[in-house]
Scaffold this motif. Structure first.
Motif, PDB file in Angstrom:
ATOM      1  N   UNK A 186       3.434  -0.487   2.659  1.00 39.50           N
ATOM      2  CA  UNK A 186       2.480  -1.460   2.095  1.00 39.50           C
ATOM      3  C   UNK A 186       1.982  -2.481   3.115  1.00 39.50           C
ATOM      4  N   UNK A 187       2.248  -2.274   4.392  1.00 40.05           N
ATOM      5  CA  UNK A 187       1.798  -3.244   5.390  1.00 40.05           C
ATOM      6  C   UNK A 187       1.789  -2.672   6.788  1.00 40.05           C
ATOM      7  N   UNK A 188       1.624  -3.545   7.760  1.00 39.48           N
ATOM      8  CA  UNK A 188       1.687  -3.138   9.163  1.00 39.48           C
ATOM      9  C   UNK A 188       2.289  -4.271   9.976  1.00 39.48           C
ATOM     10  N   UNK A 189       2.619  -3.978  11.218  1.00 36.98           N
ATOM     11  CA  UNK A 189       3.278  -4.968  12.062  1.00 36.98           C
ATOM     12  C   UNK A 189       2.343  -6.069  12.531  1.00 36.98           C
ATOM     13  N   UNK A 225       2.902  14.557   3.740  1.00 35.89           N
ATOM     14  CA  UNK A 225       4.338  14.549   3.448  1.00 35.89           C
ATOM     15  C   UNK A 225       5.162  13.894   4.559  1.00 35.89           C
ATOM     16  N   UNK A 226       4.495  13.328   5.555  1.00 37.67           N
ATOM     17  CA  UNK A 226       5.202  12.635   6.627  1.00 37.67           C
ATOM     18  C   UNK A 226       6.046  11.498   6.061  1.00 37.67           C
ATOM     19  N   UNK A 227       7.290  11.426   6.497  1.00 37.58           N
ATOM     20  CA  UNK A 227       8.181  10.342   6.087  1.00 37.58           C
ATOM     21  C   UNK A 227       8.027   9.185   7.068  1.00 37.58           C
ATOM     22  N   UNK A 228       7.560   8.057   6.574  1.00 38.10           N
ATOM     23  CA  UNK A 228       7.358   6.875   7.404  1.00 38.10           C
ATOM     24  C   UNK A 228       8.693   6.138   7.506  1.00 38.10           C
ATOM     25  N   UNK A 273      -6.171  -3.686  -8.417  1.00 39.57           N
ATOM     26  CA  UNK A 273      -5.740  -2.356  -7.995  1.00 39.57           C
ATOM     27  C   UNK A 273      -4.484  -1.959  -8.775  1.00 39.57           C
ATOM     28  N   UNK A 274      -4.635  -0.984  -9.665  1.00 44.75           N
ATOM     29  CA  UNK A 274      -3.541  -0.606 -10.564  1.00 44.75           C
ATOM     30  C   UNK A 274      -2.391   0.068  -9.823  1.00 44.75           C
ATOM     31  N   UNK A 275      -2.699   0.851  -8.800  1.00 44.71           N
ATOM     32  CA  UNK A 275      -1.644   1.534  -8.043  1.00 44.71           C
ATOM     33  C   UNK A 275      -0.745   0.510  -7.359  1.00 44.71           C
ATOM     34  N   UNK A 276      -1.354  -0.517  -6.774  1.00 47.68           N
ATOM     35  CA  UNK A 276      -0.576  -1.561  -6.111  1.00 47.68           C
ATOM     36  C   UNK A 276       0.245  -2.340  -7.131  1.00 47.68           C
ATOM     37  N   UNK A 327       2.047   8.249  -0.313  1.00 49.13           N
ATOM     38  CA  UNK A 327       2.212   7.010  -1.069  1.00 49.13           C
ATOM     39  C   UNK A 327       1.503   5.861  -0.381  1.00 49.13           C
ATOM     40  N   UNK A 328       1.651   5.777   0.931  1.00 49.56           N
ATOM     41  CA  UNK A 328       1.035   4.670   1.665  1.00 49.56           C
ATOM     42  C   UNK A 328      -0.484   4.677   1.554  1.00 49.56           C
TER      43      UNK A 328
END
Length: 251
Positions: A132-135, A158-161, A182-185, A209-210
């Motif tokens: 849900x974010x970045x650095x 399908x990459x696992x972050x 935003x309903x998903x958020x 998901x991201x």
């Protein structure tokens, strides 16, 4: 492969990836003790350490781990050579050790020479992309960080972050603040709030998901642009990203 998440410090995660022969790699050891405990508990044999960048909360355990495993190679970019790295790697390199085969990605932005390590489906991305974010951008530029995140976005869904911090809840609160419709958020914020109330970890997450809940991956979304009061048609997406990152820094 077995992915092992090791909590460290206040909100760090150290990652261990083990193969079916119990050999393992260690990613961003913030501290040594929890890593050594987990290795002993699971009877693992370390074959390498991978460092995404030079910050102490990613490298602080290297020296002590090497005191126990003296021949262990430590892979990292130039900025980690004074933090214990013994093998210099850069964009496009491959690290091949037995069943491990990691592709090195340049992910500059958070630091100048931040890198990531990808072996499908696992991406160890340090402090570049969070759930849900970045650095934060400490040494690089917003343009570099945007480009790094676009590289990640191009990987399979399908990459696992496997990011290095438990920041999901705070990131979602910001995203909901920016884009409450935003309903998903909103749904994901409710889910993650419940998980954190139970002290459950929220990563790894999937890239799929991201793409649904991470606003830094949706800079091209017209509704998000409207929420940011960007009224220009086809605005430069790097500019949208830069504004979002500035708002997050101030939040």
């Amino acid at each position: 492969m077995e992915l092992i998440r090791v909590p460290a410090l206040n909100d760090n995660y150290i990652w261990i990836l083990a193969d079916n022969q119990r050999q393992c790699i260690i990613v961003d050891p913030a501290e040594a003790e929890p890593v050594l405990e987990k290795i002993a508990q699971k009877h693992l044999i370390p074959v390498a350490i991978l460092l995404t960048h030079h910050h102490n909360d990613h490298t602080g355990g290297v020296e002590e781990i090497l005191s126990k495993f003296t021949t262990l190679p430590v892979f990292g970019s130039k900025e980690t050579l004074n933090k214990g790295a013994t093998k210099f790697v850069e964009e496009g390199d491959n690290i091949v050790i037995n069943q491990f085969n990691f592709h090195v990605m340049s992910l500059s932005g958070h630091t100048t020479e931040h890198i990531g390590f990808y072996q499908a489906p696992y991406l160890f991305c340090g402090d570049t992309l969070f759930s849900a974010g970045c650095g934060r951008i400490f040494e690089g530029t917003p343009a570099q960080m945007y480009q790094s995140i676009q590289k990640i976005a191009a990987l399979p869904d399908d990459t696992l972050i496997c990011c290095a911090h438990e920041y999901t809840l705070s990131n979602l609160k910001f995203a909901h603040h920016i884009w409450p419709e935003n309903e998903a958020i909103a749904r994901y914020l409710q889910k993650i709030t419940q998980m954190r109330d139970k002290h459950q970890p929220t990563v790894p997450t999937t890239l799929k998901t991201e793409k649904e809940i991470n606003i830094f991956l949706q800079c091209d979304n017209q509704q998000l642009q409207n929420k940011l009061q960007i009224n220009m048609k086809n605005p430069p997406l790097r500019a949208v990203f830069t504004l979002l990152r500035q708002l997050k820094d101030q939040y």
